[in-house]
Design a protein around this motif. Structure first.
Motif, PDB file in Angstrom:
ATOM      1  N   GLY A   8     -61.608   0.102 130.327  1.00  0.00           N
ATOM      2  CA  GLY A   8     -62.995  -0.665 129.975  1.00  0.00           C
ATOM      3  C   GLY A   8     -62.899  -1.411 128.988  1.00  0.00           C
ATOM      4  N   VAL A   9     -60.988  -2.203 128.682  1.00  0.00           N
ATOM      5  CA  VAL A   9     -61.002  -3.730 127.727  1.00  0.00           C
ATOM      6  C   VAL A   9     -61.651  -4.663 128.467  1.00  0.00           C
ATOM      7  CG1 VAL A   9     -59.193  -4.714 126.140  1.00  0.00           C
ATOM      8  CG2 VAL A   9     -59.305  -2.168 126.531  1.00  0.00           C
ATOM      9  N   ALA A  10     -61.848  -5.306 127.828  1.00  0.00           N
ATOM     10  CA  ALA A  10     -62.279  -6.490 128.940  1.00  0.00           C
ATOM     11  C   ALA A  10     -61.407  -7.691 128.086  1.00  0.00           C
ATOM     12  CB  ALA A  10     -63.976  -7.070 127.721  1.00  0.00           C
ATOM     13  N   ASN A  30     -62.932  -7.215 120.712  1.00  0.00           N
ATOM     14  CA  ASN A  30     -63.775  -6.331 120.492  1.00  0.00           C
ATOM     15  C   ASN A  30     -65.104  -6.464 120.568  1.00  0.00           C
ATOM     16  OD1 ASN A  30     -63.838  -5.988 118.074  1.00  0.00           O
ATOM     17  ND2 ASN A  30     -62.829  -4.172 117.712  1.00  0.00           N
ATOM     18  N   PRO A  31     -66.457  -5.334 120.632  1.00  0.00           N
ATOM     19  CA  PRO A  31     -67.568  -5.270 120.666  1.00  0.00           C
ATOM     20  C   PRO A  31     -67.547  -6.069 118.387  1.00  0.00           C
ATOM     21  CG  PRO A  31     -66.903  -3.604 121.860  1.00  0.00           C
ATOM     22  CD  PRO A  31     -65.902  -3.440 120.741  1.00  0.00           C
ATOM     23  N   ASP A  32     -66.938  -5.792 118.081  1.00  0.00           N
ATOM     24  CA  ASP A  32     -67.160  -6.555 116.719  1.00  0.00           C
ATOM     25  C   ASP A  32     -66.308  -7.678 116.699  1.00  0.00           C
ATOM     26  OD1 ASP A  32     -68.479  -4.154 115.366  1.00  0.00           O
ATOM     27  OD2 ASP A  32     -66.861  -3.327 115.209  1.00  0.00           O
TER      28      ASP A  32
END
Length: 77
Positions: free
Chosen positions: A42-44, A63-65
């Motif tokens: 699931g890494v984008a 990452n999301p942050d």
């Protein structure tokens, strides 16, 4: 796999000042294999596939942050 930390100056419009951390760099002996494992988990990634450069192979994720994570494999001398 090795983990490298690379410091850099703060980017325009980014909070922070001196000592803002740069991207986290994961150094791999088989980047394309590690890329596939991370992608399946699931890494984008910013690119659809690792990119070849004169110095080796590289791909980057955020990452999301908003932290940049760079994967690289050094080329053979």
């Amino acid at each position: 796999m090795h983990i490298l930390l690379w410091s850099h100056a703060a980017a325009a419009g980014q909070p922070g000042g001196a000592g803002v951390p740069g991207p986290l760099i994961l150094e791999s002996e088989d980047l394309r294999k590690d890329f596939e494992v991370m992608r399946r988990r699931g890494v984008a990634f910013e690119e659809s596939e690792p990119v070849d450069y004169p110095f080796g192979v590289r791909i980057e994720a955020v990452n999301p942050d908003g932290n940049r994570i760079s994967l690289r494999q050094q080329g053979k001398p």
